[in-house]
Design a protein around this motif. Sequence first.
Motif, PDB file in Angstrom:
ATOM      1  N   ALA A 146       5.365 -11.492  96.064  1.00  0.00           N
ATOM      2  CA  ALA A 146       5.276 -12.720  97.138  1.00  0.00           C
ATOM      3  C   ALA A 146       6.279 -13.637  96.982  1.00  0.00           C
ATOM      4  N   SER A 147       6.363 -13.816  95.841  1.00  0.00           N
ATOM      5  CA  SER A 147       7.659 -14.865  95.487  1.00  0.00           C
ATOM      6  C   SER A 147       8.964 -14.567  95.774  1.00  0.00           C
ATOM      7  N   GLU A 148       9.297 -13.212  95.635  1.00  0.00           N
ATOM      8  CA  GLU A 148      10.304 -12.737  95.978  1.00  0.00           C
ATOM      9  C   GLU A 148      10.692 -12.397  97.449  1.00  0.00           C
ATOM     10  N   VAL A 149       9.334 -11.999  98.223  1.00  0.00           N
ATOM     11  CA  VAL A 149       9.494 -12.032  99.596  1.00  0.00           C
ATOM     12  C   VAL A 149       9.814 -13.443 100.079  1.00  0.00           C
ATOM     13  N   ASN A 150       9.085 -14.529  99.554  1.00  0.00           N
ATOM     14  CA  ASN A 150       9.343 -15.983  99.868  1.00  0.00           C
ATOM     15  C   ASN A 150      10.811 -16.309  99.981  1.00  0.00           C
ATOM     16  N   ALA A 151      11.564 -16.052  98.534  1.00  0.00           N
ATOM     17  CA  ALA A 151      12.938 -16.451  98.509  1.00  0.00           C
ATOM     18  C   ALA A 151      13.657 -15.586  99.530  1.00  0.00           C
ATOM     19  N   ALA A 152      13.412 -14.346  99.721  1.00  0.00           N
ATOM     20  CA  ALA A 152      14.282 -13.467 100.913  1.00  0.00           C
ATOM     21  C   ALA A 152      14.316 -14.218 101.999  1.00  0.00           C
ATOM     22  N   ILE A 153      13.088 -14.793 102.556  1.00  0.00           N
ATOM     23  CA  ILE A 153      12.883 -15.129 103.961  1.00  0.00           C
ATOM     24  C   ILE A 153      13.721 -16.655 103.769  1.00  0.00           C
ATOM     25  N   LEU A 154      13.733 -17.287 102.752  1.00  0.00           N
ATOM     26  CA  LEU A 154      14.369 -18.641 102.830  1.00  0.00           C
ATOM     27  C   LEU A 154      15.973 -18.668 102.736  1.00  0.00           C
ATOM     28  N   ALA A 183       2.271  -7.506 105.707  1.00  0.00           N
ATOM     29  CA  ALA A 183       3.449  -8.561 105.418  1.00  0.00           C
ATOM     30  C   ALA A 183       4.710  -7.800 105.940  1.00  0.00           C
ATOM     31  N   ILE A 184       5.081  -6.496 105.855  1.00  0.00           N
ATOM     32  CA  ILE A 184       6.025  -5.597 106.228  1.00  0.00           C
ATOM     33  C   ILE A 184       6.216  -6.069 107.795  1.00  0.00           C
ATOM     34  N   GLU A 185       5.106  -5.938 108.556  1.00  0.00           N
ATOM     35  CA  GLU A 185       5.171  -6.127 109.989  1.00  0.00           C
ATOM     36  C   GLU A 185       5.732  -7.744 110.433  1.00  0.00           C
ATOM     37  N   LYS A 186       4.822  -8.601 109.706  1.00  0.00           N
ATOM     38  CA  LYS A 186       5.247  -9.808 109.854  1.00  0.00           C
ATOM     39  C   LYS A 186       6.746 -10.177 109.483  1.00  0.00           C
ATOM     40  N   ILE A 187       7.245  -9.353 108.345  1.00  0.00           N
ATOM     41  CA  ILE A 187       8.563  -9.941 108.044  1.00  0.00           C
ATOM     42  C   ILE A 187       9.696  -9.342 109.174  1.00  0.00           C
ATOM     43  N   ASN A 188       9.256  -8.102 109.540  1.00  0.00           N
ATOM     44  CA  ASN A 188      10.138  -7.698 110.641  1.00  0.00           C
ATOM     45  C   ASN A 188      10.017  -8.405 111.955  1.00  0.00           C
ATOM     46  N   ASP A 189       8.917  -8.780 112.181  1.00  0.00           N
ATOM     47  CA  ASP A 189       8.863  -9.933 113.308  1.00  0.00           C
ATOM     48  C   ASP A 189       9.485 -10.945 113.138  1.00  0.00           C
ATOM     49  N   LEU A 190       9.625 -11.481 112.019  1.00  0.00           N
ATOM     50  CA  LEU A 190      10.405 -12.683 111.540  1.00  0.00           C
ATOM     51  C   LEU A 190      11.728 -12.582 111.857  1.00  0.00           C
ATOM     52  N   ASN A 191      12.159 -11.464 111.058  1.00  0.00           N
ATOM     53  CA  ASN A 191      13.820 -11.162 110.903  1.00  0.00           C
ATOM     54  C   ASN A 191      13.776  -9.916 110.680  1.00  0.00           C
ATOM     55  N   PRO A 192      14.025  -8.838 111.580  1.00  0.00           N
ATOM     56  CA  PRO A 192      14.117  -7.401 110.998  1.00  0.00           C
ATOM     57  C   PRO A 192      15.404  -7.128 110.172  1.00  0.00           C
ATOM     58  N   THR A 215       8.650 -22.083 111.301  1.00  0.00           N
ATOM     59  CA  THR A 215       9.105 -21.046 110.387  1.00  0.00           C
ATOM     60  C   THR A 215       8.197 -21.068 108.868  1.00  0.00           C
ATOM     61  N   ILE A 216       7.907 -22.156 108.825  1.00  0.00           N
ATOM     62  CA  ILE A 216       7.113 -22.464 107.368  1.00  0.00           C
ATOM     63  C   ILE A 216       5.949 -21.491 107.504  1.00  0.00           C
ATOM     64  N   THR A 217       5.225 -21.924 108.554  1.00  0.00           N
ATOM     65  CA  THR A 217       3.856 -21.234 108.907  1.00  0.00           C
ATOM     66  C   THR A 217       4.085 -19.604 108.863  1.00  0.00           C
ATOM     67  N   ASP A 218       5.020 -19.128 109.444  1.00  0.00           N
ATOM     68  CA  ASP A 218       5.342 -17.668 109.383  1.00  0.00           C
ATOM     69  C   ASP A 218       5.419 -17.339 108.251  1.00  0.00           C
ATOM     70  N   ARG A 219       6.245 -18.191 107.442  1.00  0.00           N
ATOM     71  CA  ARG A 219       6.761 -17.530 105.988  1.00  0.00           C
ATOM     72  C   ARG A 219       5.478 -17.383 105.059  1.00  0.00           C
ATOM     73  N   MET A 220       4.736 -18.534 105.289  1.00  0.00           N
ATOM     74  CA  MET A 220       3.453 -18.602 104.431  1.00  0.00           C
ATOM     75  C   MET A 220       2.474 -17.562 104.774  1.00  0.00           C
ATOM     76  N   GLU A 221       2.184 -17.222 106.017  1.00  0.00           N
ATOM     77  CA  GLU A 221       1.527 -15.987 106.462  1.00  0.00           C
ATOM     78  C   GLU A 221       1.764 -14.703 105.686  1.00  0.00           C
ATOM     79  N   VAL A 222       3.221 -14.603 105.703  1.00  0.00           N
ATOM     80  CA  VAL A 222       3.558 -13.377 105.054  1.00  0.00           C
ATOM     81  C   VAL A 222       3.442 -13.631 103.568  1.00  0.00           C
TER      82      VAL A 222
END
Length: 245
Positions: free
Chosen positions: A190-198, A99-108, A80-87
């Motif tokens: 990007a930092s805000e996105v990273n924090a939300a995924i974590l 990035a939005i599409e990848k986030i939705n693929d990861l967790n909508p 999941t780290i690889t997926d998060r870093m791609e976003v």
Amino acid sequence: MFLSRIVLRDLDSIDSPASMASSKKVVTRDEWERKLRDVKIRKEDMNRLVMNFLVTEGFVDAADKFRIESGTQPEIDLATITDRMEVKKAVQSGNVQEAIEKINDLNPTILDTNPQLYFHLQQQKLIELIRAGKISEALEFAQEELAPRGEENQTFLEEIEKTVALLVFEDVKNCPYGELLDVSQRLKTASEVNAAILTSQSHEKDPKLPSLLKMLLWTQNQLDEKAAYPRINDLTTAELQDPSI
């Protein structure tokens, strides 16, 4: 935490009646190093601290190697780290839609439950349109996608107005909000996105190690008022500097 406990313990001893007799207590290097040796830190705890940093910051290869070498298991699936870093990389590169599409693929549910994050991604998309000189497309996007959100949220409206102001100036250097076009704005989003995924993965959004280092600096500053002691001035080397007397 162990370094701060040492310092705080010393502060308590300095506040005792005997120590108050002098203006400042002097702690020699030998005495300080003896105190450090008395503190027992489990290797497992240190390994978990390192793994936490590698996982949170997205160093997937280093985390995997450290897992093998130390036997420390990460709290989340390293894949999941690889997926998060791609976003994160997509946002940093200005590819917001990707990035939005990848986030939705990861967790909508991430964007569904975080309207502020989704707005900031849409705002970043508008910024990228302006950066590319696509003025008509930027105006249309702002009107259709962002304006309705501004009507519902005053804070969003103010941010929209600042972003659209970039279109008024031929030279954005003269715009008071020109920093929105800086790379730092991409990094912020990007930092805000990273924090939300974590957070969605039940993981801390910030690594523990920097917080501990900040606590070390704070406790040293507190102790500076009452004692002269071997101090760590350079966190990159962690070398003790003899006290100035």
